[in-house]
Write a protein that holds these residues in place. Sequence first.
Motif, PDB file in Angstrom:
ATOM      1  N   ILE A 116       0.748  -1.139  -0.127  1.00 35.50           N
ATOM      2  CA  ILE A 116      -0.009  -0.059   0.152  1.00 35.50           C
ATOM      3  C   ILE A 116       0.801   1.270   0.058  1.00 35.50           C
ATOM      4  N   GLY A 117       0.513   2.078  -0.717  1.00 38.31           N
ATOM      5  CA  GLY A 117       1.176   3.437  -0.867  1.00 38.31           C
ATOM      6  C   GLY A 117       0.521   4.676  -0.235  1.00 38.31           C
ATOM      7  N   VAL A 118       1.233   5.521   0.491  1.00 40.23           N
ATOM      8  CA  VAL A 118       0.595   6.698   1.028  1.00 40.23           C
ATOM      9  C   VAL A 118       1.300   7.807   0.742  1.00 40.23           C
ATOM     10  N   SER A 119       0.711   8.966   0.751  1.00 35.10           N
ATOM     11  CA  SER A 119       1.245  10.118   0.783  1.00 35.10           C
ATOM     12  C   SER A 119       1.972  10.399   2.135  1.00 35.10           C
ATOM     13  N   PRO A 120       2.833  11.221   2.282  1.00 40.99           N
ATOM     14  CA  PRO A 120       3.711  11.574   3.360  1.00 40.99           C
ATOM     15  C   PRO A 120       2.760  12.762   4.081  1.00 40.99           C
ATOM     16  N   ALA A 133      -8.912  -7.229  12.857  1.00 44.61           N
ATOM     17  CA  ALA A 133      -9.692  -7.858  12.227  1.00 44.61           C
ATOM     18  C   ALA A 133      -9.121  -9.032  11.249  1.00 44.61           C
ATOM     19  N   TYR A 134      -8.074  -8.809  10.815  1.00 39.79           N
ATOM     20  CA  TYR A 134      -7.453  -9.710   9.891  1.00 39.79           C
ATOM     21  C   TYR A 134      -6.089 -10.040  10.208  1.00 39.79           C
ATOM     22  N   SER A 135      -5.822 -11.122  11.078  1.00 43.60           N
ATOM     23  CA  SER A 135      -4.687 -11.397  11.754  1.00 43.60           C
ATOM     24  C   SER A 135      -3.476 -11.739  10.671  1.00 43.60           C
ATOM     25  N   SER A 136      -3.699 -12.546   9.683  1.00 47.68           N
ATOM     26  CA  SER A 136      -3.073 -12.781   8.860  1.00 47.68           C
ATOM     27  C   SER A 136      -2.653 -11.851   7.788  1.00 47.68           C
ATOM     28  N   LEU A 137      -3.251 -10.630   7.609  1.00 44.92           N
ATOM     29  CA  LEU A 137      -3.053  -9.506   6.729  1.00 44.92           C
ATOM     30  C   LEU A 137      -1.722  -8.665   7.124  1.00 44.92           C
ATOM     31  N   LYS A 138      -1.147  -8.570   5.965  1.00 46.17           N
ATOM     32  CA  LYS A 138       0.219  -7.983   6.201  1.00 46.17           C
ATOM     33  C   LYS A 138       0.336  -6.680   5.143  1.00 46.17           C
ATOM     34  N   LEU A 139       0.601  -5.518   5.783  1.00 45.91           N
ATOM     35  CA  LEU A 139       0.545  -4.464   4.695  1.00 45.91           C
ATOM     36  C   LEU A 139       1.972  -3.906   4.654  1.00 45.91           C
ATOM     37  N   TYR A 140       2.505  -3.814   3.555  1.00 43.05           N
ATOM     38  CA  TYR A 140       3.970  -3.317   3.206  1.00 43.05           C
ATOM     39  C   TYR A 140       3.624  -1.762   2.969  1.00 43.05           C
ATOM     40  N   VAL A 141       3.988  -0.865   3.578  1.00 44.35           N
ATOM     41  CA  VAL A 141       3.571   0.402   3.460  1.00 44.35           C
ATOM     42  C   VAL A 141       4.735   1.354   2.982  1.00 44.35           C
ATOM     43  N   ARG A 142       4.512   2.179   1.895  1.00 42.54           N
ATOM     44  CA  ARG A 142       5.499   3.153   1.241  1.00 42.54           C
ATOM     45  C   ARG A 142       4.838   4.462   1.110  1.00 42.54           C
ATOM     46  N   GLU A 143       5.740   5.180   1.505  1.00 40.36           N
ATOM     47  CA  GLU A 143       5.414   6.880   1.318  1.00 40.36           C
ATOM     48  C   GLU A 143       6.064   7.342   0.108  1.00 40.36           C
ATOM     49  N   ASP A 144       5.394   8.147  -0.737  1.00 39.90           N
ATOM     50  CA  ASP A 144       5.894   8.685  -1.820  1.00 39.90           C
ATOM     51  C   ASP A 144       4.916   9.658  -2.341  1.00 39.90           C
ATOM     52  N   MET A 145       5.439  10.581  -3.249  1.00 38.29           N
ATOM     53  CA  MET A 145       4.549  11.675  -3.786  1.00 38.29           C
ATOM     54  C   MET A 145       3.400  11.029  -4.483  1.00 38.29           C
ATOM     55  N   PRO A 146       2.222  11.885  -4.649  1.00 37.57           N
ATOM     56  CA  PRO A 146       1.097  11.335  -5.428  1.00 37.57           C
ATOM     57  C   PRO A 146       1.312  10.755  -6.909  1.00 37.57           C
ATOM     58  N   LEU A 195      -0.469   1.760 -11.119  1.00 31.69           N
ATOM     59  CA  LEU A 195      -0.685   1.628 -12.528  1.00 31.69           C
ATOM     60  C   LEU A 195       0.122   0.268 -13.059  1.00 31.69           C
ATOM     61  N   GLU A 196       1.440   0.203 -12.595  1.00 38.81           N
ATOM     62  CA  GLU A 196       2.176  -0.816 -13.053  1.00 38.81           C
ATOM     63  C   GLU A 196       2.583  -1.934 -12.244  1.00 38.81           C
ATOM     64  N   GLY A 197       1.773  -1.909 -11.315  1.00 35.61           N
ATOM     65  CA  GLY A 197       1.704  -3.195 -10.492  1.00 35.61           C
ATOM     66  C   GLY A 197       2.625  -3.269  -9.235  1.00 35.61           C
ATOM     67  N   ARG A 198       3.414  -2.164  -8.943  1.00 38.42           N
ATOM     68  CA  ARG A 198       4.370  -2.137  -7.880  1.00 38.42           C
ATOM     69  C   ARG A 198       3.865  -2.046  -6.655  1.00 38.42           C
ATOM     70  N   LEU A 199       2.534  -1.449  -6.695  1.00 36.61           N
ATOM     71  CA  LEU A 199       1.820  -1.151  -5.535  1.00 36.61           C
ATOM     72  C   LEU A 199       0.468  -1.833  -5.826  1.00 36.61           C
ATOM     73  N   ASP A 200      -0.518  -2.449  -4.700  1.00 34.88           N
ATOM     74  CA  ASP A 200      -1.738  -2.917  -4.610  1.00 34.88           C
ATOM     75  C   ASP A 200      -2.833  -1.884  -4.375  1.00 34.88           C
ATOM     76  N   LEU A 201      -2.452  -1.104  -3.495  1.00 38.58           N
ATOM     77  CA  LEU A 201      -3.453  -0.098  -3.226  1.00 38.58           C
ATOM     78  C   LEU A 201      -2.730   1.011  -2.789  1.00 38.58           C
ATOM     79  N   VAL A 202      -3.481   2.418  -2.929  1.00 39.80           N
ATOM     80  CA  VAL A 202      -2.893   3.607  -2.541  1.00 39.80           C
ATOM     81  C   VAL A 202      -4.046   4.204  -1.812  1.00 39.80           C
ATOM     82  N   LEU A 203      -3.486   5.038  -0.637  1.00 34.97           N
ATOM     83  CA  LEU A 203      -4.394   5.749   0.153  1.00 34.97           C
ATOM     84  C   LEU A 203      -4.078   7.289   0.204  1.00 34.97           C
ATOM     85  N   ILE A 204      -4.645   8.118  -0.650  1.00 31.58           N
ATOM     86  CA  ILE A 204      -4.250   9.413  -1.018  1.00 31.58           C
ATOM     87  C   ILE A 204      -5.502  10.347  -0.604  1.00 31.58           C
ATOM     88  N   PRO A 205      -4.937  11.555  -0.347  1.00 31.70           N
ATOM     89  CA  PRO A 205      -6.109  12.705  -0.225  1.00 31.70           C
ATOM     90  C   PRO A 205      -7.059  13.103  -1.293  1.00 31.70           C
TER      91      PRO A 205
END
Length: 338
Positions: free
Chosen positions: A118-122, A139-152, A160-170
């Motif tokens: 998952i990608g997030v904005s700083p 809620a999901y004990s076996s769920l693991k989130l690899y978090v990465r911060e970067d510019m939008p 788009l290119e599949g290096r992230l599965d999800l993005v949480l942005i403003p």
Amino acid sequence: MIGLSYHLLLKHFDLGSRMALETPTIKQLEFFVCLAESTSFRRAADRLNISQPTLTAQIYNLEKALNLTLVERSRSGATLTPAGRELLLNARQVIEEMGGLIDQATMIKRGPGGTFRIGVSPTVGPYLLPHILPGLHKAYSSLKLYVREDMPKALELDLLEGRLDLVLIPKPFNNSSLTSEALFHEPLQLVVPEDHPLSKLKKVKAQHLRGQTILTLLEQYSSYHQMESLCAELGANIARDYEGSSLDALRQMVIMRMGLTFLPTLYIYSEIHQPQGLNVREVEKVKLYRTHALTWRRNSPNRSFYRQLAELIRSLVKSHLSEAKLSFCTTPSVSLVH
């Protein structure tokens, strides 16, 4: 879904020639995508933890299976041919769908889990994630989130290119290949130096901002354009020579009396417990928000789970950030009421 993407991958061939083709393996496609991203057989082999001859042989076998030249080899590296560029997106889709099949099988057997990137904005991650990650893990004990911060923009490209599965942005991306689910709306509040004339007013009105210097984040952030629209409407001035690289930087510039700024409520709630050197004020009839959204690829095989995840995040925010003055109704990002 996998059959559909294989159909897309082979769409350039008629039925007779397709029957003669060998079926590429998932591993060959993974090697091809890695090579395309690395632009070098040596770098790609290092990333894949295999020998360069092994990678070369697998790419050759893939080209032989498809009866196409996918990569131009030279001393300077590896460049995709027009055919390679055209098939790259389909190859990524096949890989993603196979991963989605495995994830879904695991979820059926053990419940939701697995590792997601998952990608997030700083300007979001440090002030939101601590309030929701414990609840997600519960809620999901076996769920693991690899978090990465970067510019939008970087997050959008990686998604788009599949290096992230999800993005949480403003602010949701304006891209037809992506889909977003709004989570909540977060007000932005005016922050002024404690000795500024506006700090002494009982009520700050929109007209009080006319002629004031407004500090904002770098242009790469969506809030920059919000501030630009606001300043144009109210007659305020953006401090273009002093754009902040972070919310902390904006806060410090306000304390140094370089101007005023609007900071997100989550940042204020998290970081400004004792606002020494500054005051936080609301501006009458100025409704300034940023809308947080969870975004994923429209055709992602895990999209049903992502919607569940969005609903859980929304519920956790309601439970743990009830004092942060967030809104869960439908409102525009910027609404000025006179």
